[in-house]
Design a protein around this motif. Structure first.
Motif, PDB file in Angstrom:
ATOM      1  N   LEU A   1     -21.618 112.177  38.247  1.00  0.00           N
ATOM      2  CA  LEU A   1     -21.126 113.158  37.286  1.00  0.00           C
ATOM      3  C   LEU A   1     -21.701 112.912  35.894  1.00  0.00           C
ATOM      4  CD1 LEU A   1     -19.176 115.555  37.108  1.00  0.00           C
ATOM      5  CD2 LEU A   1     -17.415 113.952  36.411  1.00  0.00           C
ATOM      6  N   ARG A   2     -22.223 113.956  35.306  1.00  0.00           N
ATOM      7  CA  ARG A   2     -22.814 113.846  33.963  1.00  0.00           C
ATOM      8  C   ARG A   2     -22.338 114.974  33.076  1.00  0.00           C
ATOM      9  NH1 ARG A   2     -27.726 111.213  33.341  1.00  0.00           N
ATOM     10  NH2 ARG A   2     -27.954 112.462  31.485  1.00  0.00           N
ATOM     11  N   LYS A   3     -22.258 114.678  31.793  1.00  0.00           N
ATOM     12  CA  LYS A   3     -22.075 115.748  30.817  1.00  0.00           C
ATOM     13  C   LYS A   3     -22.943 115.435  29.615  1.00  0.00           C
ATOM     14  CE  LYS A   3     -20.445 119.442  28.936  1.00  0.00           C
ATOM     15  NZ  LYS A   3     -20.609 120.778  29.540  1.00  0.00           N
ATOM     16  N   ASP A   4     -23.900 116.326  29.369  1.00  0.00           N
ATOM     17  CA  ASP A   4     -24.777 116.148  28.215  1.00  0.00           C
ATOM     18  C   ASP A   4     -24.396 117.145  27.132  1.00  0.00           C
ATOM     19  OD1 ASP A   4     -26.218 114.310  29.707  1.00  0.00           O
ATOM     20  OD2 ASP A   4     -27.522 115.875  30.540  1.00  0.00           O
TER      21      ASP A   4
ATOM     22  N   ALA B   1     -22.420 112.242  27.134  1.00  0.00           N
ATOM     23  CA  ALA B   1     -21.060 111.744  26.938  1.00  0.00           C
ATOM     24  C   ALA B   1     -20.585 111.062  28.217  1.00  0.00           C
ATOM     25  CB  ALA B   1     -20.129 112.886  26.563  1.00  0.00           C
ATOM     26  N   VAL B   2     -20.976 111.635  29.337  1.00  0.00           N
ATOM     27  CA  VAL B   2     -20.687 111.019  30.635  1.00  0.00           C
ATOM     28  C   VAL B   2     -22.030 110.925  31.348  1.00  0.00           C
ATOM     29  CG1 VAL B   2     -19.557 111.343  32.855  1.00  0.00           C
ATOM     30  CG2 VAL B   2     -18.323 111.841  30.760  1.00  0.00           C
ATOM     31  N   ASP B   3     -22.372 109.725  31.795  1.00  0.00           N
ATOM     32  CA  ASP B   3     -23.751 109.460  32.186  1.00  0.00           C
ATOM     33  C   ASP B   3     -23.818 108.921  33.614  1.00  0.00           C
ATOM     34  OD1 ASP B   3     -26.415 109.063  32.124  1.00  0.00           O
ATOM     35  OD2 ASP B   3     -26.405 107.398  30.707  1.00  0.00           O
ATOM     36  N   GLY B   4     -23.419 109.741  34.554  1.00  0.00           N
ATOM     37  CA  GLY B   4     -23.529 109.323  35.954  1.00  0.00           C
ATOM     38  C   GLY B   4     -22.343 108.493  36.410  1.00  0.00           C
ATOM     39  N   ILE B   5     -21.211 109.139  36.627  1.00  0.00           N
ATOM     40  CA  ILE B   5     -20.019 108.405  37.076  1.00  0.00           C
ATOM     41  C   ILE B   5     -19.776 108.676  38.556  1.00  0.00           C
ATOM     42  CG2 ILE B   5     -17.496 108.395  36.916  1.00  0.00           C
ATOM     43  CD1 ILE B   5     -17.680 108.259  34.006  1.00  0.00           C
ATOM     44  N   ASP B   6     -19.597 107.610  39.317  1.00  0.00           N
ATOM     45  CA  ASP B   6     -19.200 107.714  40.719  1.00  0.00           C
ATOM     46  C   ASP B   6     -17.834 107.062  40.857  1.00  0.00           C
ATOM     47  OD1 ASP B   6     -21.819 108.604  41.977  1.00  0.00           O
ATOM     48  OD2 ASP B   6     -22.430 106.779  40.930  1.00  0.00           O
ATOM     49  N   LEU B   7     -16.864 107.830  41.284  1.00  0.00           N
ATOM     50  CA  LEU B   7     -15.522 107.274  41.461  1.00  0.00           C
ATOM     51  C   LEU B   7     -14.838 108.051  42.565  1.00  0.00           C
ATOM     52  CD1 LEU B   7     -13.631 106.880  38.058  1.00  0.00           C
ATOM     53  CD2 LEU B   7     -14.249 105.062  39.628  1.00  0.00           C
ATOM     54  N   SER B   8     -13.976 107.384  43.308  1.00  0.00           N
ATOM     55  CA  SER B   8     -13.098 108.186  44.138  1.00  0.00           C
ATOM     56  C   SER B   8     -11.698 107.603  44.057  1.00  0.00           C
ATOM     57  CB  SER B   8     -13.619 108.289  45.570  1.00  0.00           C
ATOM     58  OG  SER B   8     -13.310 107.128  46.273  1.00  0.00           O
TER      59      SER B   8
ATOM     60  N   ALA C   1     -16.304 106.882  24.458  1.00  0.00           N
ATOM     61  CA  ALA C   1     -16.907 106.351  25.679  1.00  0.00           C
ATOM     62  C   ALA C   1     -17.076 107.429  26.743  1.00  0.00           C
ATOM     63  CB  ALA C   1     -16.065 105.213  26.235  1.00  0.00           C
ATOM     64  N   GLY C   2     -16.327 108.522  26.612  1.00  0.00           N
ATOM     65  CA  GLY C   2     -16.434 109.601  27.600  1.00  0.00           C
ATOM     66  C   GLY C   2     -15.178 109.778  28.433  1.00  0.00           C
TER      67      GLY C   2
ATOM     68  N   ASP D   1     -17.860 102.811  29.357  1.00  0.00           N
ATOM     69  CA  ASP D   1     -18.454 102.707  28.033  1.00  0.00           C
ATOM     70  C   ASP D   1     -19.801 103.415  28.068  1.00  0.00           C
ATOM     71  OD1 ASP D   1     -18.435 102.005  25.411  1.00  0.00           O
ATOM     72  OD2 ASP D   1     -19.555 100.168  25.751  1.00  0.00           O
ATOM     73  N   HIS D   2     -20.125 104.097  27.007  1.00  0.00           N
ATOM     74  CA  HIS D   2     -21.348 104.894  26.945  1.00  0.00           C
ATOM     75  C   HIS D   2     -21.506 105.764  28.192  1.00  0.00           C
ATOM     76  CE1 HIS D   2     -22.274 101.720  23.957  1.00  0.00           C
ATOM     77  NE2 HIS D   2     -22.683 102.782  23.311  1.00  0.00           N
ATOM     78  N   GLY D   3     -20.395 106.282  28.659  1.00  0.00           N
ATOM     79  CA  GLY D   3     -20.445 107.232  29.762  1.00  0.00           C
ATOM     80  C   GLY D   3     -20.642 106.625  31.134  1.00  0.00           C
ATOM     81  N   ARG D   4     -20.578 105.290  31.241  1.00  0.00           N
ATOM     82  CA  ARG D   4     -20.751 104.668  32.557  1.00  0.00           C
ATOM     83  C   ARG D   4     -19.581 103.764  32.895  1.00  0.00           C
ATOM     84  NH1 ARG D   4     -27.123 103.166  32.601  1.00  0.00           N
ATOM     85  NH2 ARG D   4     -27.736 105.257  31.976  1.00  0.00           N
ATOM     86  N   VAL D   5     -19.342 103.614  34.194  1.00  0.00           N
ATOM     87  CA  VAL D   5     -18.274 102.734  34.629  1.00  0.00           C
ATOM     88  C   VAL D   5     -18.758 101.290  34.499  1.00  0.00           C
ATOM     89  CG1 VAL D   5     -16.856 102.029  36.579  1.00  0.00           C
ATOM     90  CG2 VAL D   5     -17.367 104.449  36.215  1.00  0.00           C
TER      91      VAL D   5
END
Lengths: 315, 264
Positions: free
Chosen positions: A9-12, A31-38, A53-54, A223-227
């Motif tokens: 997941l990204r949000k630029d 703001a969100v730079d590639g998040i994988d979560l479930s 941090a996003g 932080d910085h859009g990453r887990v």
């Protein structure tokens, strides 16, 4: 059952920055730079990170407010933006700084309006409202216009408003921000009570780590859009080598060059009459036994604030 | 159970009722506003007997159609210009997490009831205008007098929504939108032949403002259009309104997708 899933997941955002007198340069910020979560049904997840941090951006993508720039997101099996109104019936949202209530109307009226908006059958609505009224002590200000409520009262109203349609996921963005100690505790114990049922999935962002310690078994740090961390609080302590501290007061100063297995001397105060050890093995007893002329002692558990502060600095 | 949208509108009414005096003052001062719009046009006819070949009574029909259409649009959709505030403060977030359409919510949460009397004034002026013109009534013209203000309202509503949507891309758009909404109303208050050249081509026909009041008025009056459009051109106004509404819906959807929200 997986209730929330995010893949890459990204949000630029494009921002224009001044470059020279008239020229402005376009720059893309993730703001969100590639998040994988479930997140599974019934989980209570604390979502933390420094300012910017996003956290909120992620929450807004999960609730259908913001359109992701890339990646996949699904909540309750729905895609948040295209199926926004359907998703809205399944989730409850409390944005600490955005009210869902009608400013000029009594709290009670906001609740009954929400019943129409979410088309909740009257009996269900009444039952949920009754439960919230008793758990959150709403009765004293149910007939007060929202604009006259204190922040703590309003937040209790917001929580109720988010729950009246019986959502399966509750998103809370800084629910305790600006609240006094008593109100914070009221909110926390209410949420703990909700989570105890095991049906409700809860995702909360906060800067107050006491919220997390009280409520969430799982902690996601971004932080910085990453887990940067996803696991229990204990796992976080293990990973960053948080240790318990032993503070001892001694009758006689600690002899110079004093060494004891299983602990490191951190500092001495009051001419060696007080010493602080960090325990590297788990037993404080061995250290205490080796100390001469012990008068008093205290054991300090590792502080999550310290760990998180260290985490924010290293990434 | 009551419709969710009806409930929203009723809540708005109750909120107003909690500030009763200021509501009444607003209501009355708004009537003055509408009356002034009409008077401004009539003053022009004091200076010359005819304007671009249109007499005072014919001009009154044009301005009354324009004024009623605008009042109707302003009452129902005009408050969409508050979107600026919602976007800037991030309040739109709260709107987007509810199980209802964002645009209807915005409109109903701020329904400007203080503008309600403007509609009464608008209908009154139109009635006078129809009375002072000798109109040869046919079933088609009767239908047109009902359709024209509604189509005009849809058209102005679309302009309101398009102007407001600019905010999604450009938060500091300020009063740019008003140039098209209030500017558009003023444009439609006069017979189109008073304008000329590319300005007329662009606003009256390319953008469609000519179909709000001028063309329906020409068709109602049954007179020749100095600009040469056929007598039935007035009946095109609903079509023009639909095209504008489709454009507005497109702009709004694209805007919502582009919404950036603010802060936490």
């Amino acid at each position: 059952m997986t209730l929330i899933s995010m893949k890459g997941l990204r949000k630029d955002f494009t921002v224009r920055v001044k470059a020279g007198r008239l020229r402005r340069e376009k720059r893309t910020v993730s703001a969100v730079d590639g998040i994988d979560l479930s997140i599974e049904q019934g989980e209570m997840v604390g979502y933390i990170g420094p300012n910017g941090a996003g956290k909120s951006t992620t929450l807004k993508m999960l609730t259908g407010v913001l359109t992701p720039s890339a990646g996949e997101v699904s909540v309750c099996g729905l895609r948040p933006v295209p199926q926004r109104t359907r998703l809205a019936l399944r989730i409850g949202v409390v944005f600490g700084q955005r009210s869902q209530l009608w400013w000029d109307l009594p709290l009670r009226d906001s609740f009954s309006l929400l019943r129409h908006i979410y088309r909740v059958p009257p009996q269900e609505h009444a039952a949920r409202l009754k439960r919230c009224r008793s758990l959150l002590d709403l009765d004293d200000f149910l007939d007060t216009p929202v604009r006259q409520l204190s922040l703590g009262q309003r937040m209790r109203g917001e929580l109720t408003a988010a729950l009246l349609h019986g959502p399966s996921v509750l998103f809370l963005d800084e629910p305790t921000i600006g609240l006094d100690v008593v109100s914070k505790q009221a909110v926390r114990s209410f949420l703990a009570e909700l989570g105890a049922g095991g049906d409700l999935t809860l995702v909360l962002t906060t800067h107050d780590l006491a919220d997390i310690e009280r409520l969430c078994r799982r902690l996601v740090v971004i932080d910085h859009g990453r887990v940067v961390h996803d696991g229990t609080i204990e796992a976080l302590h293990d990973r960053y080598g948080s240790r318990r501290r032993l503070v001892v007061d001694l009758d006689a100063p600690l002899p110079p060059g004093f060494v004891v297995p299983g602990a490191e001397l951190l500092s001495t105060e009051a001419d060696g009459h007080r010493a602080v050890f960090e325990l590297t093995s788990s037993s404080a007893g061995a250290v205490v036994g080796a100390l001469p002329a012990l008068r008093d002692l205290s054991l300090v558990e590792p502080d999550i604030e310290d760990v998180v502060a260290r985490l924010y600095r290293t990434v | 159970m009551a419709n969710p949208y009806t409930s929203l509108a009723r809540a708005q009414w109750r909120s107003f009722a909690s500030y009763r005096t200021s509501f009444v003052v607003d209501l009355l001062s708004n009537v003055g506003g509408t009356a002034l719009d009409v008077v401004a046009v009539l003053v022009l006819f004091q200076a010359t007997r005819t304007v671009a070949g249109f007499s005072l009574s014919e001009g009154l029909l044009i301005v009354s159609l324009s004024s009623l259409a605008f009042a109707l649009a302003d009452f129902t959709v005009g408050n969409v210009d508050r979107l600026k505030t919602y976007v800037r403060t991030g309040l739109l977030d709260a709107v987007l997490v509810r199980p209802l359409g964002a645009l209807p919510q915005l409109l109903l949460m701020d329904l400007p009831l203080r503008k309600a009397l403007r509609l009464v004034v608008g209908v009154g002026v139109l009635a006078v205008a129809l009375h002072v013109n000798a109109i040869a009534w046919t079933p088609a013209r009767v239908a047109l007098i009902v359709i024209a203000p509604l189509a005009g309202a849809v058209f102005f509503g679309a302009i309101f929504v398009i102007s407001a949507s600019v905010t999604f891309w450009w938060i500091d758009s300020g009063d740019l939108g008003s140039a098209f909404t209030y500017g558009g109303r003023d444009f439609t208050a006069y017979p189109v032949p008073v304008y000329s050249g590319w300005f007329r081509a662009l606003f009256a026909y390319a953008m469609g403002f000519g179909f709000v009041a001028y063309q329906p008025a020409v068709t109602l009056l049954g007179r020749d259009d100095p600009l040469g459009l056929p007598a039935w051109a007035g009946f095109l106004s609903p079509l023009v309104a639909l095209i504008a509404a489709a454009a507005a819906a497109f702009m709004w959807r694209a805007g919502i997708r582009h919404y950036r929200s603010t802060g936490s």
